[in-house]
Scaffold this motif. Structure first.
Motif, PDB file in Angstrom:
ATOM      1  N   LEU A 138       0.830  -1.306  -0.192  1.00 45.25           N
ATOM      2  CA  LEU A 138       0.066  -0.206   0.014  1.00 45.25           C
ATOM      3  C   LEU A 138       0.843   1.301  -0.117  1.00 45.25           C
ATOM      4  CD1 LEU A 138      -3.066  -0.786   2.302  1.00 45.25           C
ATOM      5  CD2 LEU A 138      -2.788  -0.864  -0.207  1.00 45.25           C
ATOM      6  N   VAL A 139       1.890   1.388   0.372  1.00 40.75           N
ATOM      7  CA  VAL A 139       2.833   2.601   0.760  1.00 40.75           C
ATOM      8  C   VAL A 139       4.089   2.369   0.268  1.00 40.75           C
ATOM      9  CG1 VAL A 139       1.103   3.453   2.659  1.00 40.75           C
ATOM     10  CG2 VAL A 139       3.069   2.074   3.193  1.00 40.75           C
ATOM     11  N   GLY A 140       4.668   1.172   0.034  1.00 42.50           N
ATOM     12  CA  GLY A 140       6.124   0.945  -0.571  1.00 42.50           C
ATOM     13  C   GLY A 140       6.872   0.978   0.781  1.00 42.50           C
ATOM     14  N   THR A 141       8.265   0.722   0.500  1.00 43.42           N
ATOM     15  CA  THR A 141       9.090   0.717   1.309  1.00 43.42           C
ATOM     16  C   THR A 141       9.618   1.710   2.096  1.00 43.42           C
ATOM     17  OG1 THR A 141      10.936   0.679  -0.341  1.00 43.42           O
ATOM     18  CG2 THR A 141      10.130  -1.427  -0.046  1.00 43.42           C
ATOM     19  N   GLU A 142       9.650   2.957   1.525  1.00 47.00           N
ATOM     20  CA  GLU A 142       9.862   4.021   2.294  1.00 47.00           C
ATOM     21  C   GLU A 142       8.879   4.535   3.276  1.00 47.00           C
ATOM     22  OE1 GLU A 142      11.017   7.358  -0.471  1.00 47.00           O
ATOM     23  OE2 GLU A 142      12.757   6.146  -1.375  1.00 47.00           O
ATOM     24  N   ALA A 143       7.583   4.109   3.033  1.00 45.52           N
ATOM     25  CA  ALA A 143       6.494   4.518   3.894  1.00 45.52           C
ATOM     26  C   ALA A 143       6.330   5.829   4.302  1.00 45.52           C
ATOM     27  CB  ALA A 143       6.644   3.404   4.944  1.00 45.52           C
ATOM     28  N   ARG A 144       6.445   6.861   3.506  1.00 51.39           N
ATOM     29  CA  ARG A 144       6.605   8.068   3.945  1.00 51.39           C
ATOM     30  C   ARG A 144       4.996   8.488   4.407  1.00 51.39           C
ATOM     31  NH1 ARG A 144       9.983  11.083  -1.088  1.00 51.39           N
ATOM     32  NH2 ARG A 144      12.177  10.291  -0.242  1.00 51.39           N
ATOM     33  N   GLY A 145       4.911   8.833   5.492  1.00 53.21           N
ATOM     34  CA  GLY A 145       3.544   9.569   5.942  1.00 53.21           C
ATOM     35  C   GLY A 145       2.735   8.423   6.462  1.00 53.21           C
ATOM     36  N   ALA A 146       3.113   7.027   6.183  1.00 55.85           N
ATOM     37  CA  ALA A 146       2.179   5.820   6.332  1.00 55.85           C
ATOM     38  C   ALA A 146       1.786   5.675   8.050  1.00 55.85           C
ATOM     39  CB  ALA A 146       3.107   4.459   6.002  1.00 55.85           C
ATOM     40  N   LEU A 162       6.430  -2.422  13.483  1.00 63.13           N
ATOM     41  CA  LEU A 162       6.104  -1.153  12.729  1.00 63.13           C
ATOM     42  C   LEU A 162       7.285  -0.211  12.841  1.00 63.13           C
ATOM     43  CD1 LEU A 162       2.391  -0.365  13.811  1.00 63.13           C
ATOM     44  CD2 LEU A 162       3.350  -0.979  11.281  1.00 63.13           C
ATOM     45  N   HIS A 163       7.980  -0.402  14.017  1.00 63.91           N
ATOM     46  CA  HIS A 163       9.299   0.398  14.132  1.00 63.91           C
ATOM     47  C   HIS A 163      10.330   0.015  13.322  1.00 63.91           C
ATOM     48  CE1 HIS A 163      12.503   2.433  16.308  1.00 63.91           C
ATOM     49  NE2 HIS A 163      13.175   1.266  16.328  1.00 63.91           N
ATOM     50  N   LEU A 164      10.299  -1.550  12.971  1.00 59.55           N
ATOM     51  CA  LEU A 164      11.286  -2.196  12.138  1.00 59.55           C
ATOM     52  C   LEU A 164      10.969  -1.764  10.687  1.00 59.55           C
ATOM     53  CD1 LEU A 164      11.708  -5.717  13.899  1.00 59.55           C
ATOM     54  CD2 LEU A 164      13.499  -3.839  13.928  1.00 59.55           C
ATOM     55  N   LEU A 165       9.677  -1.493  10.603  1.00 56.97           N
ATOM     56  CA  LEU A 165       9.418  -1.346   9.049  1.00 56.97           C
ATOM     57  C   LEU A 165       9.594   0.130   8.761  1.00 56.97           C
ATOM     58  CD1 LEU A 165       6.269  -3.727   8.896  1.00 56.97           C
ATOM     59  CD2 LEU A 165       8.813  -3.999   7.792  1.00 56.97           C
ATOM     60  N   GLY A 166      10.054   1.011   9.735  1.00 52.64           N
ATOM     61  CA  GLY A 166      10.230   2.436   9.487  1.00 52.64           C
ATOM     62  C   GLY A 166       8.857   3.413   9.883  1.00 52.64           C
ATOM     63  N   ILE A 167       8.139   2.739  10.470  1.00 56.61           N
ATOM     64  CA  ILE A 167       6.760   3.477  10.879  1.00 56.61           C
ATOM     65  C   ILE A 167       7.008   3.932  12.410  1.00 56.61           C
ATOM     66  CG2 ILE A 167       4.234   3.512  11.140  1.00 56.61           C
ATOM     67  CD1 ILE A 167       5.244   2.371   8.431  1.00 56.61           C
ATOM     68  N   GLY A 168       7.427   5.146  12.311  1.00 51.23           N
ATOM     69  CA  GLY A 168       7.907   5.809  13.617  1.00 51.23           C
ATOM     70  C   GLY A 168       6.625   5.983  14.482  1.00 51.23           C
ATOM     71  N   GLU A 169       6.917   6.270  15.804  1.00 47.18           N
ATOM     72  CA  GLU A 169       5.837   6.379  16.745  1.00 47.18           C
ATOM     73  C   GLU A 169       4.761   7.421  16.621  1.00 47.18           C
ATOM     74  OE1 GLU A 169       7.504   6.799  20.847  1.00 47.18           O
ATOM     75  OE2 GLU A 169       8.415   4.891  20.933  1.00 47.18           O
ATOM     76  N   ASP A 170       5.279   8.479  15.923  1.00 39.43           N
ATOM     77  CA  ASP A 170       4.529   9.792  15.667  1.00 39.43           C
ATOM     78  C   ASP A 170       3.545   9.247  14.495  1.00 39.43           C
ATOM     79  OD1 ASP A 170       6.519   9.370  13.845  1.00 39.43           O
ATOM     80  OD2 ASP A 170       6.101  11.470  12.712  1.00 39.43           O
ATOM     81  N   ARG A 171       3.507   8.158  13.904  1.00 40.99           N
ATOM     82  CA  ARG A 171       2.454   7.678  13.139  1.00 40.99           C
ATOM     83  C   ARG A 171       1.928   6.389  13.301  1.00 40.99           C
ATOM     84  NH1 ARG A 171       5.507   6.598   8.401  1.00 40.99           N
ATOM     85  NH2 ARG A 171       7.605   7.159   9.518  1.00 40.99           N
ATOM     86  N   VAL A 172       1.909   5.951  14.551  1.00 41.56           N
ATOM     87  CA  VAL A 172       1.290   4.794  15.375  1.00 41.56           C
ATOM     88  C   VAL A 172       0.484   5.220  16.141  1.00 41.56           C
ATOM     89  CG1 VAL A 172       1.596   2.703  16.602  1.00 41.56           C
ATOM     90  CG2 VAL A 172       3.293   3.350  14.950  1.00 41.56           C
ATOM     91  N   ARG A 173      -1.017   4.955  15.873  1.00 36.58           N
ATOM     92  CA  ARG A 173      -2.053   5.343  16.768  1.00 36.58           C
ATOM     93  C   ARG A 173      -2.655   4.145  17.492  1.00 36.58           C
ATOM     94  NH1 ARG A 173      -0.083   9.145  15.071  1.00 36.58           N
ATOM     95  NH2 ARG A 173      -0.920  10.773  13.477  1.00 36.58           N
ATOM     96  N   ILE A 174      -2.201   4.481  18.749  1.00 35.56           N
ATOM     97  CA  ILE A 174      -3.013   3.363  19.974  1.00 35.56           C
ATOM     98  C   ILE A 174      -4.211   3.744  20.535  1.00 35.56           C
ATOM     99  CG2 ILE A 174      -2.346   1.724  21.891  1.00 35.56           C
ATOM    100  CD1 ILE A 174       0.728   2.445  21.109  1.00 35.56           C
ATOM    101  N   LEU A 175      -5.265   3.370  20.062  1.00 34.09           N
ATOM    102  CA  LEU A 175      -6.693   3.719  20.375  1.00 34.09           C
ATOM    103  C   LEU A 175      -7.165   3.207  21.601  1.00 34.09           C
ATOM    104  CD1 LEU A 175      -8.365   3.540  16.755  1.00 34.09           C
ATOM    105  CD2 LEU A 175      -7.155   5.585  17.760  1.00 34.09           C
TER     106      LEU A 175
END
Length: 245
Positions: A138-146, A162-175
């Motif tokens: 869906l977003v590619g390996t760079e995952a910009r804004g994912a 997600l951290h290992l995949l380059g999805i930083g904490e600022d883009r992880v929503r724990i509801l």
């Protein structure tokens, strides 16, 4: 927390005394060259009290279950033959067994024809593998804004993956979950819409099918409909819920 004490029979006796914290680290030599045979003897005498014992038939505290004779035999045979199964050139038969077993499991779970998969070492690796597929698709390996979404009952392996995949904490929503420890669909809708307005790229919702803590199940049909309408990838962490299905 229960700990084990050696008792002379095949499994240690479980007691109710608290496990001392930091005892194992304090008893290790500070330098590797300081190890002596006397230390190994002392460590061996006390080590049963410092570890959990999933091999005990009464061990019900966490996900690992007691081993079986069949499992020991299978592991022994696999270790002895040591067939490299990472690719079909060296493990053609092993690969065929895996493919057939995955197909059987897909049929048992009522999944559509053509469903595929693979066996991995455990749930954490399974989540990492599945989330990698979601990111790349869906977003590619760079995952910009994912941006990813899941409830506060989700297993810790998900944010770690997600951290290992380059999805930083600022883009992880724990509801926050509801009174039944399930993800709040209204809050999910709100956060996805808000992130789209901010220029982010929502791509993933992680649902639970039997959480490891309490066995609760997220509203899967509703989440599936929402993700389909929003073009999001829905990953269902089977945890405790997939086998009973």
């Amino acid at each position: 927390m229960s700990v084990a004490e050696p008792t002379g029979h095949p499994w240690p006796r479980l007691t109710r005394r608290p496990r001392p914290r930091g005892c194992a680290a304090n008893r290790c030599p500070r330098r590797p060259w300081a190890i002596r045979s006397r230390w190994w003897t002392r460590w061996g005498d006390g080590s049963p009290g410092g570890n959990a014992h999933p091999d005990h038939p009464d061990f019900l505290a966490f996900v690992p279950a007691p081993g079986t004779v069949t499992g020991v035999l299978g592991a022994t045979l696999a270790t002895g033959f040591a067939v490299p199964t990472g690719w079909r050139f060296t493990g053609e038969v092993s690969g065929a067994v895996e493919s057939a077993t995955v197909r059987w499991l897909a049929e048992l779970l009522g999944l559509p024809p053509g469903t595929s998969g693979l066996f991995v070492s455990g749930g954490s690796t399974a989540n990492l593998t599945a989330l990698t597929a979601a990111r790349d698709a869906l977003v590619g390996t760079e995952a910009r804004g994912a941006t990813a979404y899941f409830s506060d009952q989700t297993h810790f392996s998900v944010p770690r993956a997600l951290h290992l995949l380059g999805i930083g904490e600022d883009r992880v929503r724990i509801l926050p979950s509801d009174a039944h420890r399930r993800i709040r669909l209204a809050e999910l809708r709100r956060r996805v819409a808000e992130d789209r307005r901010r220029g982010l790229r929502p791509f993933l919702v992680v649902a639970n099918a039997g959480t490891t803590a309490t066995g609760d199940v997220d509203p899967l049909p509703e989440l599936a409909a929402f993700c389909r309408a929003e073009g999001l990838w829905l990953h269902v962490d089977g945890a405790f819920g997939a086998p009973p299905r």
